[in-house]
Design a protein around this motif. Structure first.
Motif, PDB file in Angstrom:
ATOM      1  N   GLY A  29       0.802  -1.220   0.000  1.00 34.38           N
ATOM      2  CA  GLY A  29       0.000   0.000   0.000  1.00 34.38           C
ATOM      3  C   GLY A  29       0.832   1.266   0.000  1.00 34.38           C
ATOM      4  N   THR A  30       1.931   1.246   0.731  1.00 34.19           N
ATOM      5  CA  THR A  30       2.790   2.426   0.800  1.00 34.19           C
ATOM      6  C   THR A  30       3.446   2.700  -0.552  1.00 34.19           C
ATOM      7  N   PHE A  37       1.010   9.250  -5.968  1.00 36.07           N
ATOM      8  CA  PHE A  37       1.417  10.646  -5.754  1.00 36.07           C
ATOM      9  C   PHE A  37       2.416  11.098  -6.819  1.00 36.07           C
ATOM     10  N   ALA A  38       3.322  10.213  -7.211  1.00 38.81           N
ATOM     11  CA  ALA A  38       4.293  10.561  -8.248  1.00 38.81           C
ATOM     12  C   ALA A  38       3.594  10.813  -9.582  1.00 38.81           C
ATOM     13  N   TRP A  55       5.075  15.999  -4.632  1.00 36.31           N
ATOM     14  CA  TRP A  55       6.349  15.403  -5.009  1.00 36.31           C
ATOM     15  C   TRP A  55       7.065  14.827  -3.791  1.00 36.31           C
ATOM     16  N   ILE A  56       7.095  15.576  -2.687  1.00 36.55           N
ATOM     17  CA  ILE A  56       7.749  15.098  -1.469  1.00 36.55           C
ATOM     18  C   ILE A  56       7.032  13.862  -0.923  1.00 36.55           C
ATOM     19  N   LEU A  57       5.703  13.885  -0.916  1.00 40.08           N
ATOM     20  CA  LEU A  57       4.948  12.720  -0.447  1.00 40.08           C
ATOM     21  C   LEU A  57       5.216  11.494  -1.319  1.00 40.08           C
ATOM     22  N   VAL A  79      11.343   6.319  -9.178  1.00 35.87           N
ATOM     23  CA  VAL A  79      11.941   6.792 -10.431  1.00 35.87           C
ATOM     24  C   VAL A  79      11.194   8.027 -10.942  1.00 35.87           C
ATOM     25  N   ILE A  80       9.874   7.978 -10.917  1.00 31.52           N
ATOM     26  CA  ILE A  80       9.092   9.129 -11.383  1.00 31.52           C
ATOM     27  C   ILE A  80       9.341  10.344 -10.493  1.00 31.52           C
ATOM     28  N   SER A  81       9.438  10.128  -9.189  1.00 37.41           N
ATOM     29  CA  SER A  81       9.695  11.238  -8.271  1.00 37.41           C
ATOM     30  C   SER A  81      11.075  11.843  -8.504  1.00 37.41           C
ATOM     31  N   LEU A  82      12.070  10.986  -8.742  1.00 36.79           N
ATOM     32  CA  LEU A  82      13.415  11.508  -9.007  1.00 36.79           C
ATOM     33  C   LEU A  82      13.476  12.245 -10.340  1.00 36.79           C
ATOM     34  N   LEU A  83      12.758  11.742 -11.340  1.00 35.95           N
ATOM     35  CA  LEU A  83      12.686  12.478 -12.608  1.00 35.95           C
ATOM     36  C   LEU A  83      11.979  13.823 -12.417  1.00 35.95           C
TER      37      LEU A  83
END
Length: 102
Positions: A29-30, A37-38, A55-57, A79-83
């Motif tokens: 779930g996490t 969110f990403a 983005w932070i979440l 990966v999406i968050s880092l991009l």
């Protein structure tokens, strides 16, 4: 006539053993929440404060989701968050560079 004894065993009903083998579906779930969110950040990341919070979440939840199985969506969310972070830095760099030319 001789008295013959007949040995009959009591008939037992046919007994069937039913084994129910339920496959336990594992979910993370996490990691899934971080991925969602990403994805939302991709479309709403341009909104200054709201996009940064999403983005932070997404980054935090995806990172925590890497500790649990299955990891697929957690890795994708990370990966999406880092991009998104790289894109955010490029946009801010372009804004600062354009502002310094004025």
């Amino acid at each position: 006539m001789e008295n013959q004894e007949q040995h009959t065993q009591p008939q037992q009903p046919n007994q069937q053993t039913v084994i129910v083998n339920q496959i336990e579906k594992k979910s993370n779930g996490t990691g899934t929440a971080g991925f969602v969110f990403a994805l939302i950040t991709i479309f709403l990341g341009w909104i200054p404060v709201f996009g940064w919070i999403l983005w932070i979440l997404g980054l935090i939840l995806s990172s925590v989701g890497l500790m649990r199985q299955p990891r697929g969506l957690a890795i994708a969310g990370l990966v999406i968050s880092l991009l998104g972070l790289i894109l955010l830095l490029v946009v801010f760099g372009a804004i600062i560079g354009a502002a310094s030319l004025l």
